[in-house]
Design a protein around this motif. Structure first.
Motif, PDB file in Angstrom:
ATOM      1  N   PRO A  32       0.816  -1.236   0.078  1.00 22.04           N
ATOM      2  CA  PRO A  32       0.099   0.067   0.014  1.00 22.04           C
ATOM      3  C   PRO A  32       0.820   1.499  -0.140  1.00 22.04           C
ATOM      4  N   LEU A  33       2.054   1.128   0.847  1.00 21.07           N
ATOM      5  CA  LEU A  33       2.861   2.295   0.499  1.00 21.07           C
ATOM      6  C   LEU A  33       3.381   2.587  -0.701  1.00 21.07           C
ATOM      7  N   PHE A  34       3.781   1.601  -1.389  1.00 19.42           N
ATOM      8  CA  PHE A  34       4.386   1.810  -2.819  1.00 19.42           C
ATOM      9  C   PHE A  34       3.295   2.113  -3.710  1.00 19.42           C
ATOM     10  N   GLU A  72       1.497   6.831  -7.238  1.00 16.68           N
ATOM     11  CA  GLU A  72       0.581   7.676  -7.392  1.00 16.68           C
ATOM     12  C   GLU A  72       0.816   9.044  -7.290  1.00 16.68           C
ATOM     13  N   ARG A  73       1.624   9.370  -6.195  1.00 15.70           N
ATOM     14  CA  ARG A  73       2.143  10.867  -5.743  1.00 15.70           C
ATOM     15  C   ARG A  73       3.246  11.415  -6.614  1.00 15.70           C
ATOM     16  N   TYR A  74       4.049  10.358  -6.982  1.00 19.02           N
ATOM     17  CA  TYR A  74       5.196  10.958  -7.470  1.00 19.02           C
ATOM     18  C   TYR A  74       5.595  10.052  -8.938  1.00 19.02           C
ATOM     19  N   GLY A  75       4.839   9.529  -9.395  1.00 16.49           N
ATOM     20  CA  GLY A  75       4.845   8.761 -10.684  1.00 16.49           C
ATOM     21  C   GLY A  75       5.010   9.759 -11.777  1.00 16.49           C
ATOM     22  N   ASP A  98      -4.879  -7.583  -8.211  1.00 17.41           N
ATOM     23  CA  ASP A  98      -6.115  -7.206  -8.023  1.00 17.41           C
ATOM     24  C   ASP A  98      -6.758  -6.881  -6.793  1.00 17.41           C
ATOM     25  N   GLU A  99      -6.475  -7.475  -5.902  1.00 18.48           N
ATOM     26  CA  GLU A  99      -6.930  -7.393  -4.546  1.00 18.48           C
ATOM     27  C   GLU A  99      -6.594  -6.036  -3.903  1.00 18.48           C
ATOM     28  N   MET A 100      -5.265  -5.700  -4.065  1.00 21.35           N
ATOM     29  CA  MET A 100      -4.593  -4.569  -3.558  1.00 21.35           C
ATOM     30  C   MET A 100      -4.450  -3.364  -4.412  1.00 21.35           C
ATOM     31  N   GLY A 101      -4.786  -3.735  -5.757  1.00 23.81           N
ATOM     32  CA  GLY A 101      -4.957  -2.435  -6.617  1.00 23.81           C
ATOM     33  C   GLY A 101      -3.476  -1.918  -6.908  1.00 23.81           C
ATOM     34  N   VAL A 102      -2.770  -2.723  -7.177  1.00 21.66           N
ATOM     35  CA  VAL A 102      -1.145  -2.565  -7.579  1.00 21.66           C
ATOM     36  C   VAL A 102      -1.195  -1.612  -8.797  1.00 21.66           C
ATOM     37  N   ASN A 103      -0.682  -0.519  -8.684  1.00 20.37           N
ATOM     38  CA  ASN A 103      -0.532   0.678  -9.804  1.00 20.37           C
ATOM     39  C   ASN A 103       0.891   0.508 -10.349  1.00 20.37           C
TER      40      ASN A 103
END
Length: 192
Positions: free
Chosen positions: A77-79, A84-87, A108-113
């Motif tokens: 979740p931190l990553f 999201e913020r710094y990409g 999929d469960e954690m919404g890894v982006n």
């Protein structure tokens, strides 16, 4: 002297030497300076080969993890938040794992982006090239926009630890930078 009297001293000496050797082995080794991004290529979740040079020019946080490792999953979740913020400012988090079972479900469960790459033995040997001789997970390597390894960490990042270290750069071409020093020390409690 009696051998029975020497036995405890010999055992203590051997235990001390073994402890010292283990401590030295658990200490993080400096990342290898000659690991070239051009040599590193893994398979994405669609089965395509993906070289790390695809993200050349960005600040890369290459995180080695496994689905079965609780500290690995705790830092996801931190990553996600940092990506999201710094990409858009040049940070690219990449997750490299040892095998593919359950990866899609976790993504999929954690919404890894951020990209998740499969490496098998290749990922494990790459992790060792970057200084993690024992293969402890999670293990993260920070690679600057010029492809130089600037830091590594064994164990899960904590939110305050990493959030305070990633700062947007004023120079648009440099992207963000990490104010990290290599973490040399004992094996952390938040590692597998």
């Amino acid at each position: 002297m009696n051998m029975k009297k020497l036995l405890p001293y010999a055992a203590a000496l051997l235990a001390g030497l073994a402890g010292y050797a283990l401590l030295q082995a658990l200490r993080e080794q400096p990342p290898a300076a000659d690991v070239a991004l051009t040599r590193l290529e893994f398979t994405d979740l669609d089965g395509n080969r993906k070289p790390l040079t695809a993200w050349q020019g960005k600040l890369i946080l290459l995180n080695f993890w496994a689905t079965w490792c609780p500290p690995c999953r705790e830092e996801i979740p931190l990553f996600i938040s940092l990506q999201e913020r710094y990409g858009a400012q040049g940070l690219q988090i990449i997750g490299a794992i040892d095998r593919g079972e359950a990866v899609t479900r976790v993504r999929d469960e954690m919404g890894v982006n951020y990209p998740l790459l499969l490496g098998g033995e290749e990922a494990l040997s790459t992790m060792r090239l970057y200084g993690n001789a024992l293969g402890v997970l999670p293990y993260s390597v920070v690679i600057d926009p010029q492809g130089r390894t600037v830091a590594s960490k064994t164990g899960a990042y904590r939110p305050a630890e990493l959030e305070n270290q990633i700062l947007p750069s004023q120079a648009a071409t440099a992207g963000p930078f990490l104010n990290l020093a290599p973490n040399f020390g004992e094996l952390p409690k938040n590692a597998c």
